[in-house]
Write an enzyme that holds these catalytic residues in place. Structure first.
Site, PDB file in Angstrom:
ATOM      1  N   HIS B  36       0.956  -1.148   0.096  1.00  0.00           N
ATOM      2  CA  HIS B  36      -0.063  -0.162   0.015  1.00  0.00           C
ATOM      3  C   HIS B  36       0.943   1.102  -0.002  1.00  0.00           C
ATOM      4  O   HIS B  36       0.612   2.309  -0.830  1.00  0.00           O
ATOM      5  CB  HIS B  36      -1.085  -0.024   1.216  1.00  0.00           C
ATOM      6  CG  HIS B  36      -2.264  -0.681   0.836  1.00  0.00           C
ATOM      7  ND1 HIS B  36      -2.567  -2.032   0.733  1.00  0.00           N
ATOM      8  CD2 HIS B  36      -3.444  -0.107   0.585  1.00  0.00           C
ATOM      9  CE1 HIS B  36      -3.700  -2.221   0.432  1.00  0.00           C
ATOM     10  NE2 HIS B  36      -4.535  -1.018   0.458  1.00  0.00           N
ATOM     11  N   LYS B 107     -10.778  -7.997   6.963  1.00  0.00           N
ATOM     12  CA  LYS B 107     -11.525  -8.363   8.189  1.00  0.00           C
ATOM     13  C   LYS B 107     -11.270  -7.223   8.919  1.00  0.00           C
ATOM     14  O   LYS B 107     -10.392  -6.352   9.178  1.00  0.00           O
ATOM     15  CB  LYS B 107     -10.811  -9.540   8.752  1.00  0.00           C
ATOM     16  CG  LYS B 107      -9.433  -9.253   9.367  1.00  0.00           C
ATOM     17  CD  LYS B 107      -8.859 -10.632  10.091  1.00  0.00           C
ATOM     18  CE  LYS B 107      -7.554 -10.654  10.530  1.00  0.00           C
ATOM     19  NZ  LYS B 107      -7.169 -10.137  11.699  1.00  0.00           N
TER      20      LYS B 107
END
Lengths: 281, 178
Positions: B36, B107
């Site tokens: 990222h 999650k």
């Protein structure tokens, strides 16, 4: 005096790494199955079913229970009448590397916490307890880091009421919320020093989730475990954090003597994939 | 149960509701913390006329899976491959959504900023079975490293998934399942 070779330790540690990551602990699986039976929320039941099926798939397909094969923690209970032939530290690390490579487990360890860089398998974290006798107990706990990130420590005043300690533990679980793969196993360490309380909390995860060993824990600690178990399961966090009455599978508390001036409490949460494996040589 | 296909069409995304269970089919890309950081840095360099030039894959319409798979055992397509905690990617997510990312799989909870960006750019955040990397393995039909191989488990993998089980965590209206 008993002599154990470094080679034997290496191979044993490798086997323990494989077993821990591929075969879910029997007590954890039993707790999951019991939770599945008791769960009334439909989706929570479905998720618990997936978790149970995941354990079966891991064992059958020889795939790691979780892709995060953890930070390998190795615990030794070293009998004082044991002599190690060879380099113990090297043997343990080589064993971890061998096991992780054999299992195609994830190389999640980076050499430098700030620079980060390339990831590998080592080093393992090694903890040694001295014991009487001529046995060596080896335990491998691959600790996933999603849940390790939720660890909390608080240095309470010695005059603190038990209700405040209970609230701190409960809040630690609330803070973890849906993020760290509930249903959790909540490891708690009370006493010692700051660092020792953290270690106790982690060691608490090694204890079986079945009923506390008779007579070992004080009645007040057993009560605290039971009260917290009930309270945590009323939080409605549930499997994956989507609600239900299964937020924790167990609360395991370890205590230790401490200083008159303090009362350290640490919480080390484990995800539902609580993995460890032990052997006595 | 509802099946959805990649690339996700906007009108398909708009129909998804928080809490809904769907099966995903098509190509997704894994990316976690370090990837990222690099993706967002590449966006910075590439924004303008040739946006995306430095990107390892076209972010527009893409779905990112927050996952760092275990190594691939012999004879398998991929190793254990469940989701990692999404909130660690929160700081990077709004800019990726702004540049066209349409979905994420992970999650746990997301920040308010992420939720607002999802609503603004009409994206979607999915959850999948957490801690079930061995089970999710069987829904992956093809896998290969797409970029940043030097990051090891944090490399970007291109995955072809078939009926990958998801729960809509945050829908395009910003409604959250939590």
């Amino acid at each position: 005096m008993k002599i154990i070779s470094a080679e034997k330790i290496k191979n044993t540690v490798a086997d323990l790494c494989l077993r821990a990551n591929l075969v879910l602990r029997k007590d954890v699986l039993a707790a999951l199955k019991l939770a599945y039976k008791n769960e009334t929320d439909k989706r929570a039941g479905k998720i618990l079913d997936a978790i149970i099926k995941n354990a079966a798939a891991a064992e059958k397909e020889k795939l790691a229970i979780c892709q995060d094969t953890g930070l390998p923690c190795v615990f030794l209970e070293l009998g004082q009448d044991v002599k190690i032939k060879g380099d113990l530290n090297k043997a343990i690390n080589k064993g971890v590397e061998l096991g992780y490579k054999k299992g195609s487990f994830r190389n999640s360890i980076i050499k430098d916490p700030l620079i980060r860089g390339k990831s590998g398998y080592l080093p393992a974290l090694i903890y040694v307890d001295l014991a009487p006798g001529n046995k060596l107990k080896l335990t491998v706990l691959p600790k996933g880091f999603g849940c390790e990130n939720k660890t909390q420590l608080k240095m309470f005043l010695p005059t603190t009421e038990i209700t405040d300690i209970r609230k701190f533990i409960l809040d630690a679980v609330k803070t973890a919320g849906p993020d760290a793969c509930p249903p959790y196993v909540v490891g708690v360490g009370i006493g010692g020093s700051a660092d020792y309380a953290c270690l106790l909390a982690k060691k608490a995860l090694l204890r079986s989730l079945r009923a506390s060993p008779a007579g070992r824990l004080q009645a007040n600690v057993v009560k605290l475990e039971r009260d917290l178990f009930k309270e945590i399961n009323r939080l409605n966090i549930g499997p994956m954090g989507l609600g239900g009455k299964t937020t924790c599978l167990a609360v395991n508390i370890e205590t230790y003597p401490t200083h008159i001036a303090g009362l350290p409490v640490a919480v080390n949460i484990s995800c539902h994939a609580l993995r460890s494996s032990s052997v006595i040589l | 149960m509802k099946k959805i296909n990649l690339p996700l069409e906007k009108k398909e995304i708009n129909k998804l509701k928080a809490g809904e269970e769907v099966f995903l089919n098509g190509i997704i890309y894994t990316a976690r913390d370090q990837a990222h950081k690099r993706l967002v840095s590449a966006l910075g360099k590439g924004i303008g006329g040739d946006r995306g030039k430095e990107m390892p894959f076209d972010i527009r319409g893409a779905v990112i899976y927050y996952c760092g798979p275990a190594k691939t055992p012999k004879g398998k397509i991929i190793g254990s491959c469940g989701p990692t905690t999404s909130s660690r990617m929160d700081a990077f997510t709004p800019i990726l959504l702004k540049c066209g990312l349409s979905g994420m799989i992970g999650k746990g909870k997301r920040s308010l900023e992420v939720r607002q960006a999802i609503r603004k750019y009409k994206g979607v955040y999915f959850l999948t079975f957490a801690g079930c990397g061995a089970l999710l393995n069987k829904y992956i039909k093809k896998a290969g490293i797409a970029a940043y191989a030097d990051l090891g488990p944090e490399a970007v993998y291109k995955l072809e998934v078939e009926d990958f089980p998801l729960i809509v965590g945050i829908d395009s209206k910003g409604n959250s399942v939590y």
